[in-house]
Design a protein around this motif. Structure first.
Motif, PDB file in Angstrom:
ATOM      1  N   MET A  34       0.754  -1.560   0.237  1.00  0.00           N
ATOM      2  CA  MET A  34      -0.055  -0.134   0.417  1.00  0.00           C
ATOM      3  C   MET A  34       0.548   0.996   0.245  1.00  0.00           C
ATOM      4  O   MET A  34       0.695   2.375  -0.323  1.00  0.00           O
ATOM      5  CB  MET A  34      -0.867  -0.438   1.113  1.00  0.00           C
ATOM      6  CG  MET A  34      -2.423  -0.964   1.007  1.00  0.00           C
ATOM      7  SD  MET A  34      -2.768  -0.998   0.039  1.00  0.00           S
ATOM      8  CE  MET A  34      -4.175   0.701   0.579  1.00  0.00           C
ATOM      9  N   GLU A  35       1.897   1.320   0.699  1.00  0.00           N
ATOM     10  CA  GLU A  35       2.918   2.684   0.845  1.00  0.00           C
ATOM     11  C   GLU A  35       3.625   2.801  -0.758  1.00  0.00           C
ATOM     12  O   GLU A  35       3.808   3.572  -1.520  1.00  0.00           O
ATOM     13  CB  GLU A  35       3.675   2.290   1.917  1.00  0.00           C
ATOM     14  CG  GLU A  35       3.157   2.420   3.746  1.00  0.00           C
ATOM     15  CD  GLU A  35       3.979   1.890   5.027  1.00  0.00           C
ATOM     16  OE1 GLU A  35       5.572   1.053   4.229  1.00  0.00           O
ATOM     17  OE2 GLU A  35       3.367   2.145   5.906  1.00  0.00           O
ATOM     18  N   ALA A  36       3.882   1.344  -1.387  1.00  0.00           N
ATOM     19  CA  ALA A  36       4.626   1.409  -2.752  1.00  0.00           C
ATOM     20  C   ALA A  36       3.544   3.084  -3.396  1.00  0.00           C
ATOM     21  O   ALA A  36       3.631   2.851  -4.489  1.00  0.00           O
ATOM     22  CB  ALA A  36       4.724   0.223  -2.663  1.00  0.00           C
ATOM     23  N   ARG A  37       2.412   1.958  -3.578  1.00  0.00           N
ATOM     24  CA  ARG A  37       1.552   1.950  -4.346  1.00  0.00           C
ATOM     25  C   ARG A  37       1.727   3.818  -4.444  1.00  0.00           C
ATOM     26  O   ARG A  37       1.579   4.773  -4.780  1.00  0.00           O
ATOM     27  CB  ARG A  37      -0.009   1.325  -4.618  1.00  0.00           C
ATOM     28  CG  ARG A  37      -0.201   0.686  -4.238  1.00  0.00           C
ATOM     29  CD  ARG A  37      -0.924  -0.669  -4.118  1.00  0.00           C
ATOM     30  NE  ARG A  37      -2.417   0.261  -5.053  1.00  0.00           N
ATOM     31  CZ  ARG A  37      -3.211   0.013  -6.802  1.00  0.00           C
ATOM     32  NH1 ARG A  37      -2.427  -1.084  -7.011  1.00  0.00           N
ATOM     33  NH2 ARG A  37      -3.664   0.706  -6.845  1.00  0.00           N
ATOM     34  N   SER A  38       1.393   4.295  -2.693  1.00  0.00           N
ATOM     35  CA  SER A  38       0.687   5.185  -2.518  1.00  0.00           C
ATOM     36  C   SER A  38       2.560   6.035  -2.877  1.00  0.00           C
ATOM     37  O   SER A  38       1.923   7.151  -3.686  1.00  0.00           O
ATOM     38  CB  SER A  38       0.855   5.477  -1.310  1.00  0.00           C
ATOM     39  OG  SER A  38       0.554   7.306  -0.756  1.00  0.00           O
ATOM     40  N   GLU A  39       3.420   5.762  -3.179  1.00  0.00           N
ATOM     41  CA  GLU A  39       4.428   6.688  -3.556  1.00  0.00           C
ATOM     42  C   GLU A  39       4.796   6.669  -5.112  1.00  0.00           C
ATOM     43  O   GLU A  39       4.890   7.799  -5.390  1.00  0.00           O
ATOM     44  CB  GLU A  39       5.915   5.565  -2.819  1.00  0.00           C
ATOM     45  CG  GLU A  39       6.102   5.603  -1.463  1.00  0.00           C
ATOM     46  CD  GLU A  39       7.453   4.954  -0.977  1.00  0.00           C
ATOM     47  OE1 GLU A  39       8.070   4.413  -1.616  1.00  0.00           O
ATOM     48  OE2 GLU A  39       7.256   5.245   0.157  1.00  0.00           O
ATOM     49  N   ASN A  40       4.522   5.483  -5.146  1.00  0.00           N
ATOM     50  CA  ASN A  40       3.798   5.578  -6.875  1.00  0.00           C
ATOM     51  C   ASN A  40       2.570   6.764  -7.614  1.00  0.00           C
ATOM     52  O   ASN A  40       3.094   7.389  -8.051  1.00  0.00           O
ATOM     53  CB  ASN A  40       3.610   4.125  -7.502  1.00  0.00           C
ATOM     54  CG  ASN A  40       4.895   2.967  -7.678  1.00  0.00           C
ATOM     55  OD1 ASN A  40       5.741   4.120  -7.460  1.00  0.00           O
ATOM     56  ND2 ASN A  40       4.387   2.499  -7.421  1.00  0.00           N
ATOM     57  N   ASN A  41       1.244   6.766  -6.648  1.00  0.00           N
ATOM     58  CA  ASN A  41       1.314   8.127  -6.873  1.00  0.00           C
ATOM     59  C   ASN A  41       1.328   9.388  -7.482  1.00  0.00           C
ATOM     60  O   ASN A  41       0.004  10.129  -7.451  1.00  0.00           O
ATOM     61  CB  ASN A  41      -0.394   7.489  -6.716  1.00  0.00           C
ATOM     62  CG  ASN A  41      -1.012   6.895  -7.318  1.00  0.00           C
ATOM     63  OD1 ASN A  41      -0.864   6.126  -8.500  1.00  0.00           O
ATOM     64  ND2 ASN A  41      -1.902   6.233  -6.213  1.00  0.00           N
ATOM     65  N   ASP A  42       1.935   9.302  -6.357  1.00  0.00           N
ATOM     66  CA  ASP A  42       3.170  11.277  -5.351  1.00  0.00           C
ATOM     67  C   ASP A  42       3.412  11.595  -7.373  1.00  0.00           C
ATOM     68  O   ASP A  42       3.537  11.344  -7.652  1.00  0.00           O
ATOM     69  CB  ASP A  42       3.408  11.366  -4.677  1.00  0.00           C
ATOM     70  CG  ASP A  42       2.349  10.514  -3.620  1.00  0.00           C
ATOM     71  OD1 ASP A  42       1.563  10.878  -3.529  1.00  0.00           O
ATOM     72  OD2 ASP A  42       3.270  10.182  -2.543  1.00  0.00           O
TER      73      ASP A  42
END
Length: 171
Positions: free
Chosen positions: A163-171
């Motif tokens: 989830m954290e990796a997905r959040s970073e990729n969306n920034d």
């Protein structure tokens, strides 16, 4: 693994022993309070009703949406952390009556948890801080902190790290 206390019964199924396990007037009082709470759109009022009359532990800024159904027999075994959202028509069970036994278990929902509509939470589970539960999920075991889970029965869709990796990729 769910953490429940098991109580065997003899003769008729455990639901026939209901008033041996919980006082009749407690059930009546809880039913009235829960029905008032299910239909009130005022979150502070609902949380106050549940804290005062049902002895549920509900953290600040937590929202139980319209029609959420807390356990009618043992609501005092439900704890919800701060800033969590429990979606429309979710059922939170702290007991289950089976054929040969009944079980009672504490339900702990952490801080900053999002639970989608029409979810059923079984007794004896913990939902970790920051978890996200998809709509119409059957929570039949613990949910790890920060995980995104869904399905019937529940399975982990994304771990906290994913989830954290997905959040970073969306920034």
């Amino acid at each position: 693994m769910r953490r429940t206390n098991r109580y065997p019964v003899k003769r008729a199924n455990s639901l026939w022993h209901i008033y041996d396990t919980v006082p009749f007037w407690k059930v009546i009082k809880n039913f009235i309070v829960i029905q008032l709470g299910r239909y009130t759109p005022f979150l502070r009022m609902k949380n106050g009703l549940y804290r005062t009359f049902l002895r549920m532990e509900i953290g600040g800024k937590t929202a139980l949406a319209l029609m959420v159904m807390p356990d009618i027999m043992f609501p005092e075994n439900i704890e919800v952390g701060t800033n969590s959202v429990i979606g429309y028509n979710t059922t939170i069970l702290a007991h289950e009556y089976l054929i040969n036994e009944y079980r009672i278990g504490r339900v702990v929902i952490g801080d900053d948890v999002m639970i989608g509509a029409n979810t059923t939470i079984l007794p004896g589970v913990t939902i970790g801080d920051g978890a996200i539960v998809s709509s119409a999920t059957l929570i039949n075991r613990d949910v790890p902190p920060g995980a995104f889970v869904g399905g019937n029965p529940m399975h982990v869709i994304y771990t906290k790290e994913e989830m954290e990796a997905r959040s970073e990729n969306n920034d």
